[in-house]
Write a protein that holds these residues in place. Structure first.
Motif, short mmCIF file in Angstrom:
data_model
loop_
_atom_site.label_atom_id
_atom_site.label_comp_id
_atom_site.label_asym_id
_atom_site.label_seq_id
_atom_site.Cartn_x
_atom_site.Cartn_y
_atom_site.Cartn_z
N MET A 176 -7.04 7.83 -0.97
CA MET A 176 -6.14 6.71 -0.59
C MET A 176 -5.07 6.51 -1.68
O MET A 176 -5.39 6.59 -2.85
N ARG A 177 -3.84 6.28 -1.24
CA ARG A 177 -2.77 6.02 -2.23
C ARG A 177 -3.11 4.77 -3.02
O ARG A 177 -3.61 3.79 -2.47
N PHE A 178 -2.82 4.82 -4.33
CA PHE A 178 -3.27 3.70 -5.17
C PHE A 178 -2.65 2.37 -4.74
O PHE A 178 -3.29 1.32 -4.82
N ASP A 179 -1.43 2.39 -4.21
CA ASP A 179 -0.78 1.12 -3.89
C ASP A 179 -1.47 0.38 -2.74
O ASP A 179 -1.34 -0.83 -2.61
N LYS A 180 -2.24 1.10 -1.93
CA LYS A 180 -2.99 0.43 -0.86
C LYS A 180 -4.10 -0.44 -1.44
O LYS A 180 -4.64 -1.31 -0.75
N LYS A 181 -4.46 -0.17 -2.69
CA LYS A 181 -5.53 -0.94 -3.32
C LYS A 181 -4.99 -2.06 -4.21
O LYS A 181 -5.72 -2.66 -5.00
N LEU A 182 -3.71 -2.34 -4.12
CA LEU A 182 -3.15 -3.43 -4.94
C LEU A 182 -3.18 -4.75 -4.20
O LEU A 182 -2.81 -5.79 -4.75
N LYS A 183 -3.59 -4.75 -2.93
CA LYS A 183 -3.33 -5.93 -2.08
C LYS A 183 -3.94 -7.22 -2.61
O LYS A 183 -3.27 -8.25 -2.62
N LEU A 184 -5.18 -7.19 -3.07
CA LEU A 184 -5.73 -8.40 -3.70
C LEU A 184 -6.20 -8.02 -5.10
O LEU A 184 -7.25 -7.41 -5.29
N TYR A 185 -5.37 -8.40 -6.07
CA TYR A 185 -5.49 -7.96 -7.46
C TYR A 185 -5.93 -9.18 -8.27
O TYR A 185 -5.13 -10.09 -8.52
N VAL A 186 -7.20 -9.22 -8.61
CA VAL A 186 -7.74 -10.39 -9.31
C VAL A 186 -7.82 -10.13 -10.81
O VAL A 186 -8.28 -9.07 -11.24
N ILE A 187 -7.33 -11.08 -11.58
CA ILE A 187 -7.27 -10.96 -13.04
C ILE A 187 -8.28 -11.92 -13.67
O ILE A 187 -8.34 -13.09 -13.28
N VAL B 147 4.85 -15.63 0.00
CA VAL B 147 4.97 -14.49 -0.92
C VAL B 147 4.80 -13.17 -0.17
O VAL B 147 5.53 -12.21 -0.40
N LEU B 148 3.87 -13.17 0.77
CA LEU B 148 3.63 -11.95 1.54
C LEU B 148 4.83 -11.58 2.42
O LEU B 148 4.96 -10.44 2.85
N ASN B 149 5.69 -12.54 2.67
CA ASN B 149 6.91 -12.26 3.44
C ASN B 149 8.02 -11.65 2.58
O ASN B 149 9.14 -11.47 3.05
N CYS B 150 7.73 -11.36 1.33
CA CYS B 150 8.76 -10.86 0.41
C CYS B 150 8.73 -9.33 0.24
O CYS B 150 9.31 -8.81 -0.73
N ASP B 151 8.08 -8.63 1.17
CA ASP B 151 8.06 -7.17 1.10
C ASP B 151 7.44 -6.66 -0.22
O ASP B 151 8.06 -5.89 -0.96
N ILE B 152 6.24 -7.15 -0.47
CA ILE B 152 5.52 -6.75 -1.69
C ILE B 152 4.21 -6.07 -1.29
O ILE B 152 3.82 -6.13 -0.12
N GLN B 153 3.56 -5.42 -2.25
CA GLN B 153 2.37 -4.64 -1.92
C GLN B 153 1.07 -5.31 -2.34
O GLN B 153 -0.01 -4.82 -2.00
N GLY B 154 1.17 -6.39 -3.11
CA GLY B 154 -0.07 -7.04 -3.52
C GLY B 154 0.15 -8.41 -4.11
O GLY B 154 1.27 -8.76 -4.51
N LEU B 155 -0.95 -9.19 -4.14
CA LEU B 155 -0.93 -10.51 -4.79
C LEU B 155 -1.88 -10.46 -5.98
O LEU B 155 -3.04 -10.05 -5.82
N ILE C 297 9.40 0.98 -6.15
CA ILE C 297 8.00 1.22 -6.53
C ILE C 297 7.21 -0.03 -6.11
O ILE C 297 7.80 -1.09 -5.89
N PRO C 298 5.89 0.10 -5.99
CA PRO C 298 5.09 -1.04 -5.51
C PRO C 298 5.23 -2.27 -6.40
O PRO C 298 5.37 -2.15 -7.63
N ILE C 299 5.18 -3.43 -5.75
CA ILE C 299 5.26 -4.71 -6.47
C ILE C 299 4.01 -5.53 -6.21
O ILE C 299 3.58 -5.69 -5.07
#
Ligand code: TZP
Ligand code: MG
Length: 206
Positions: free
Chosen positions: A1-12, A171-179, A155-157
């Motif tokens: 799987m492309r790495f950017d598909k795994k950016l969708k929910l990015y918890v810090i 935010v999801l309406n801003c054409d981004i790849q993850g939160l 590049i992914p955002i």
């Protein structure tokens, strides 16, 4: 799987809200797809031990694991990636020393975004989108500022800063790849559920 598909929910992680390992286990259980270990003012040994624990956990859940700021810890813990800001190790050095790592670079405006892209970043962390109590020195750019960057870069955002269940659809309406989220998930009574609820919203968009 492309790495950017795994950016969708990015918890810090955030040590204000308890032990990193517990936080991360629950966030992953709820559907987090990427985890970033962010520790400030701790010993290198503690940072590394925690990173190794999170590396194991993220593998169990097939999630990506990122280390904030520290290239040595990212390499020693076999992380998937590193996230650096404008005051950290420059992206071009990271790329030269650890070409296998996914590199995230912080950007508040187009100038910082273009720096990251030209230096070889793989994704941008753009924000703060909203004001946040988590990073008091963060300037915020709003959804208009975020859109302005997302329409200009290829590049992914991952959007960050003050994102919660109420405002995340804007935010999801801003054409981004993850939160990227800290307090809306970790400072909740039920981390599993708050992670699950945000993931369900994200899945409608990304
Ligand atoms: N960088 C920009 S804003 C921020 C960081 C680390 C904090 C995000 O935390 P929260 O609690 O999701 O607003
Ligand atoms: Mg940093």
């Amino acid at each position: 799987m492309r790495f950017d598909k795994k950016l969708k929910l990015y918890v810090i992680t955030d040590s204000r809200f308890g032990k990193e390992v517990e936080q991360v286990k629950q966030a992953l259980e709820g559907g987090a797809t990427s985890i970033q270990l962010r520790l400030k003012d701790v010993s290198t040994r503690h940072f590394l031990d925690t990173a190794k624990d999170l590396r194991k956990l993220t593998r169990d859940y097939d999630a990506l694991f990122f280390v904030n700021d520290r290239l040595d810890i990212a390499m020693a813990s076999d992380a998937d990636g590193i996230h650096v800001g404008m005051d950290d190790m420059p992206v071009e050095y990271v790329k030269e020393m650890a070409p296998e790592l996914i590199i995230g670079s912080s950007a508040y405006n187009l100038e910082e975004a273009n720096y990251g892209i030209n230096a070889g970043a793989d994704y941008l962390g753009v924000g703060a989108v909203y004001s946040t109590n988590t990073k008091l020195d963060a300037r915020y750019l709003g959804v208009e500022g975020l859109k302005n960057i997302s329409k200009s870069v290829n590049i992914p955002i991952v959007a960050i800063g003050g994102i919660n269940h109420q405002n995340c659809e804007d935010v999801l309406n801003c054409d981004i790849q993850g939160l990227a989220v800290i307090s809306a998930i970790l400072n909740s009574n039920n981390i599993v559920n708050s992670s699950k609820e945000m993931r369900n919203i994200i899945d409608k968009y990304i």
